[in-house]
Design a protein around this motif. Structure first.
Motif, PDB file in Angstrom:
ATOM      1  N   GLU A 183     -17.781   8.158 -21.266  1.00 62.37           N
ATOM      2  CA  GLU A 183     -18.893   7.309 -21.726  1.00 62.37           C
ATOM      3  C   GLU A 183     -18.619   5.857 -21.367  1.00 62.37           C
ATOM      4  O   GLU A 183     -19.505   5.148 -20.865  1.00 62.37           O
ATOM      5  CB  GLU A 183     -19.004   7.370 -23.261  1.00 62.37           C
ATOM      6  CG  GLU A 183     -19.532   8.654 -23.816  1.00 62.37           C
ATOM      7  CD  GLU A 183     -21.042   8.601 -23.922  1.00 62.37           C
ATOM      8  OE1 GLU A 183     -21.549   7.516 -24.238  1.00 62.37           O
ATOM      9  OE2 GLU A 183     -21.666   9.640 -23.660  1.00 62.37           O
ATOM     10  N   ALA A 184     -17.395   5.403 -21.657  1.00 63.33           N
ATOM     11  CA  ALA A 184     -17.035   4.010 -21.372  1.00 63.33           C
ATOM     12  C   ALA A 184     -17.149   3.741 -19.868  1.00 63.33           C
ATOM     13  O   ALA A 184     -17.604   2.670 -19.450  1.00 63.33           O
ATOM     14  CB  ALA A 184     -15.618   3.729 -21.873  1.00 63.33           C
ATOM     15  N   MET A 185     -16.788   4.717 -19.060  1.00 67.25           N
ATOM     16  CA  MET A 185     -16.879   4.556 -17.602  1.00 67.25           C
ATOM     17  C   MET A 185     -18.340   4.451 -17.163  1.00 67.25           C
ATOM     18  O   MET A 185     -18.679   3.633 -16.310  1.00 67.25           O
ATOM     19  CB  MET A 185     -16.184   5.733 -16.899  1.00 67.25           C
ATOM     20  CG  MET A 185     -14.690   5.780 -17.179  1.00 67.25           C
ATOM     21  SD  MET A 185     -13.895   7.271 -16.523  1.00 67.25           S
ATOM     22  CE  MET A 185     -13.730   6.839 -14.794  1.00 67.25           C
ATOM     23  N   MET A 186     -19.193   5.257 -17.797  1.00 69.11           N
ATOM     24  CA  MET A 186     -20.612   5.233 -17.424  1.00 69.11           C
ATOM     25  C   MET A 186     -21.280   3.911 -17.769  1.00 69.11           C
ATOM     26  O   MET A 186     -22.193   3.479 -17.080  1.00 69.11           O
ATOM     27  CB  MET A 186     -21.355   6.387 -18.087  1.00 69.11           C
ATOM     28  CG  MET A 186     -21.207   7.640 -17.269  1.00 69.11           C
ATOM     29  SD  MET A 186     -22.163   9.061 -17.791  1.00 69.11           S
ATOM     30  CE  MET A 186     -22.456   8.861 -19.479  1.00 69.11           C
ATOM     31  N   ARG A 187     -20.801   3.312 -18.861  1.00 66.78           N
ATOM     32  CA  ARG A 187     -21.427   2.067 -19.310  1.00 66.78           C
ATOM     33  C   ARG A 187     -20.881   0.829 -18.593  1.00 66.78           C
ATOM     34  O   ARG A 187     -21.382  -0.273 -18.784  1.00 66.78           O
ATOM     35  CB  ARG A 187     -21.181   1.877 -20.815  1.00 66.78           C
ATOM     36  CG  ARG A 187     -22.070   2.710 -21.730  1.00 66.78           C
ATOM     37  CD  ARG A 187     -21.999   2.167 -23.158  1.00 66.78           C
ATOM     38  NE  ARG A 187     -20.619   2.000 -23.625  1.00 66.78           N
ATOM     39  CZ  ARG A 187     -19.928   2.935 -24.250  1.00 66.78           C
ATOM     40  NH1 ARG A 187     -20.452   4.104 -24.508  1.00 66.78           N
ATOM     41  NH2 ARG A 187     -18.682   2.700 -24.632  1.00 66.78           N
ATOM     42  N   ALA A 188     -19.830   1.008 -17.767  1.00 65.39           N
ATOM     43  CA  ALA A 188     -19.114  -0.156 -17.220  1.00 65.39           C
ATOM     44  C   ALA A 188     -20.003  -1.031 -16.347  1.00 65.39           C
ATOM     45  O   ALA A 188     -20.756  -0.534 -15.499  1.00 65.39           O
ATOM     46  CB  ALA A 188     -17.920   0.332 -16.396  1.00 65.39           C
ATOM     47  N   GLU A 189     -19.893  -2.329 -16.565  1.00 65.96           N
ATOM     48  CA  GLU A 189     -20.503  -3.288 -15.637  1.00 65.96           C
ATOM     49  C   GLU A 189     -19.585  -3.399 -14.431  1.00 65.96           C
ATOM     50  O   GLU A 189     -18.365  -3.531 -14.593  1.00 65.96           O
ATOM     51  CB  GLU A 189     -20.528  -4.666 -16.291  1.00 65.96           C
ATOM     52  CG  GLU A 189     -21.809  -5.050 -16.958  1.00 65.96           C
ATOM     53  CD  GLU A 189     -21.740  -6.501 -17.369  1.00 65.96           C
ATOM     54  OE1 GLU A 189     -21.835  -7.381 -16.488  1.00 65.96           O
ATOM     55  OE2 GLU A 189     -21.549  -6.733 -18.567  1.00 65.96           O
ATOM     56  N   VAL A 190     -20.150  -3.396 -13.233  1.00 63.26           N
ATOM     57  CA  VAL A 190     -19.291  -3.410 -12.047  1.00 63.26           C
ATOM     58  C   VAL A 190     -19.733  -4.476 -11.044  1.00 63.26           C
ATOM     59  O   VAL A 190     -20.829  -5.027 -11.133  1.00 63.26           O
ATOM     60  CB  VAL A 190     -19.272  -2.020 -11.354  1.00 63.26           C
ATOM     61  CG1 VAL A 190     -18.636  -0.979 -12.252  1.00 63.26           C
ATOM     62  CG2 VAL A 190     -20.674  -1.598 -10.930  1.00 63.26           C
ATOM     63  N   GLY A 191     -18.822  -4.756 -10.101  1.00 65.01           N
ATOM     64  CA  GLY A 191     -19.108  -5.676  -9.007  1.00 65.01           C
ATOM     65  C   GLY A 191     -18.162  -5.342  -7.867  1.00 65.01           C
ATOM     66  O   GLY A 191     -17.583  -4.253  -7.857  1.00 65.01           O
ATOM     67  N   ASP A 192     -17.984  -6.263  -6.943  1.00 65.58           N
ATOM     68  CA  ASP A 192     -17.102  -6.003  -5.795  1.00 65.58           C
ATOM     69  C   ASP A 192     -15.701  -6.524  -6.127  1.00 65.58           C
ATOM     70  O   ASP A 192     -15.466  -7.730  -6.135  1.00 65.58           O
ATOM     71  CB  ASP A 192     -17.681  -6.695  -4.558  1.00 65.58           C
ATOM     72  CG  ASP A 192     -16.943  -6.329  -3.282  1.00 65.58           C
ATOM     73  OD1 ASP A 192     -15.767  -5.891  -3.364  1.00 65.58           O
ATOM     74  OD2 ASP A 192     -17.527  -6.493  -2.197  1.00 65.58           O
ATOM     75  N   GLU A 193     -14.779  -5.606  -6.380  1.00 68.38           N
ATOM     76  CA  GLU A 193     -13.434  -5.984  -6.837  1.00 68.38           C
ATOM     77  C   GLU A 193     -12.709  -6.826  -5.791  1.00 68.38           C
ATOM     78  O   GLU A 193     -12.060  -7.816  -6.113  1.00 68.38           O
ATOM     79  CB  GLU A 193     -12.635  -4.709  -7.166  1.00 68.38           C
ATOM     80  CG  GLU A 193     -11.292  -4.961  -7.858  1.00 68.38           C
ATOM     81  CD  GLU A 193     -10.104  -4.930  -6.935  1.00 68.38           C
ATOM     82  OE1 GLU A 193      -8.995  -5.198  -7.414  1.00 68.38           O
ATOM     83  OE2 GLU A 193     -10.257  -4.656  -5.722  1.00 68.38           O
ATOM     84  N   GLN A 194     -12.820  -6.438  -4.537  1.00 71.58           N
ATOM     85  CA  GLN A 194     -12.132  -7.157  -3.464  1.00 71.58           C
ATOM     86  C   GLN A 194     -12.575  -8.623  -3.417  1.00 71.58           C
ATOM     87  O   GLN A 194     -11.812  -9.522  -3.102  1.00 71.58           O
ATOM     88  CB  GLN A 194     -12.412  -6.476  -2.130  1.00 71.58           C
ATOM     89  CG  GLN A 194     -11.811  -7.206  -0.948  1.00 71.58           C
ATOM     90  CD  GLN A 194     -11.822  -6.373   0.304  1.00 71.58           C
ATOM     91  OE1 GLN A 194     -10.808  -6.211   0.933  1.00 71.58           O
ATOM     92  NE2 GLN A 194     -12.947  -5.825   0.669  1.00 71.58           N
TER      93      GLN A 194
END
Ligand SMILES: *Cc1c(COP(=O)(O)O)cnc(C)c1O
Length: 355
Positions: free
Chosen positions: A33-44
């Motif tokens: 669930e926590a993974m599904m809700r994660a806000e993401v962007g370009d890590e590099q």
């Protein structure tokens, strides 16, 4: 042929009690669930907010200045050594260490360092041992650059280095102008077992990393911590080795979830390991090392069976254990319960009785 660990032989039932490794935990529904809700962007690009949050958490936990998210613990060790050392340098580490035995010969293949294998019980050595390992600073001797320790010491039996001993060996290294690196694959197991805060445990170490895929139960990821300057240089190696990622926040979210929910419960794994050791000790011919944490090593030579034979017999009963350093290793973790421990002891007793 290259050995594929834990592949069940034909006809074996599915594994129902998995003591093979604490890496084999499955993400829990709450973690997913926590993974599904994660806000993401370009890590590099430095744009993934969840990766930033994880790194900030690790900075607070370890008391270091900076942190870097990586796919694995092995990559943390390789990058730390590449960052601390140059080719031809020497790293002082225990003879049972992961960097010597379990990283595919990476120091010959990639880092170009040589490792001085230190002796000592349970994967540890003393300040006097380090003094004894100091080479003269001549043009004959390899330049010594780095002291490395494992907390907990894996092949050492999951042993917890006492804090005073960690500080003493680091002090000798620093007197010599070497850096210090802690392989903290199971750092939180050590902290929970000893009742010591992580930042105190790692205070004498210039770099340290924590694995989220051991007892903490995340599907992947490890975080390397150190000074701003160290992590800045380490980033170049991360890029060179292909360790930069994109929307890595989806995985970093699992690591944050593990920090919030899976650290204190490591005490349960340690209690289960102690129960396993007590049960195994009642079986004739089994010599058990008393576990400090979640790894239980036992010797079955006196019971008249090889490690491979016991593994194969248990596999046919749906139980997985590993062999390491000539002994059997059974790991407790998130997916191992107290009733499973009782059942495993009974099955091991039956398997050995047939010897
Ligand atoms: C597992 C382990 C590593 C490597 O970590 P991975 O995430 O499997 O690459 C390094 N050191 C020790 C002591 C370990 O147990």
């Amino acid at each position: 042929m290259v050995h594929a660990p834990n592949r069940p032989p034909a006809g074996a039932p599915p594994v129902r009690i998995n003591l093979y490794s604490d890496t084999q935990t499955r993400p829990t529904p709450a973690m997913k669930e926590a993974m599904m809700r994660a806000e993401v962007g370009d890590e590099q690009h430095g744009d993934d907010p969840t990766v930033h949050e994880l790194c900030d958490r690790m900075v607070a936990l370890t008391g270091k200045e900076a942190a870097m998210y990586l796919p694995s613990g092995t990559m943390c060790n390789v990058i730390a050594i590449l960052t601390h050392c140059s080719k031809g340098d020497e790293v002082v580490a225990h003879e049972t260490s992961h960097i010597l035995h379990s990283e595919g010969g990476t120091h010959a293949a990639l880092t170009g360092v040589q490792i001085m294998p230190m002796k000592g019980p349970r994967g540890m050595f003393t300040a006097d041992d380090v003094r004894g390992a100091i080479r003269p600073k001549t043009r004959y001797a390899p330049p010594q650059r780095l002291l490395e320790v494992e907390q907990t010491a894996n092949i050492g039996g999951g042993a917890v280095w006492p804090l005073a001993q960690l500080n003493e060996v680091a002090a000798v290294a620093h007197e010599q102008g070497w850096s210090t690196h802690m392989d903290g694959a199971r750092l939180m197991n050590a902290c929970v077992a000893a009742g010591i805060a992580a930042k105190d445990m790692v205070a004498s170490y210039d770099s340290v990393w924590l694995d989220f895929t051991k007892g903490l139960g995340a599907p992947l990821g490890a975080v390397l911590c150190g000074s701003e300057e160290f992590i800045g240089r380490a980033w170049r190696w991360k890029q060179r080795l292909g360790g930069s990622m994109r929307q890595a926040g989806i995985c970093a979210a699992a690591c944050i979830h593990a920090l919030d929910h899976h650290v204190d419960r490591l005490a349960e794994d340690h209690a289960n390991a102690k129960a396993l050791a007590r049960g195994l000790r009642q079986i004739p011919g089994v010599v058990v090392e008393e576990p400090d944490t979640n790894l239980v090593f036992f010797d079955i030579r006196d019971a008249g069976m090889t490690v491979e034979k016991l593994q194969a017999k248990l596999q046919m009963r749906g139980i997985a254990v590993s062999g390491l350093g000539g002994r059997v290793r059974a790991c407790t973790h998130l997916d191992v319960t107290a009733p499973m421990i009782e059942e495993a002891v009974a099955e091991i007793r039956t398997a050995l009785a047939a010897a």
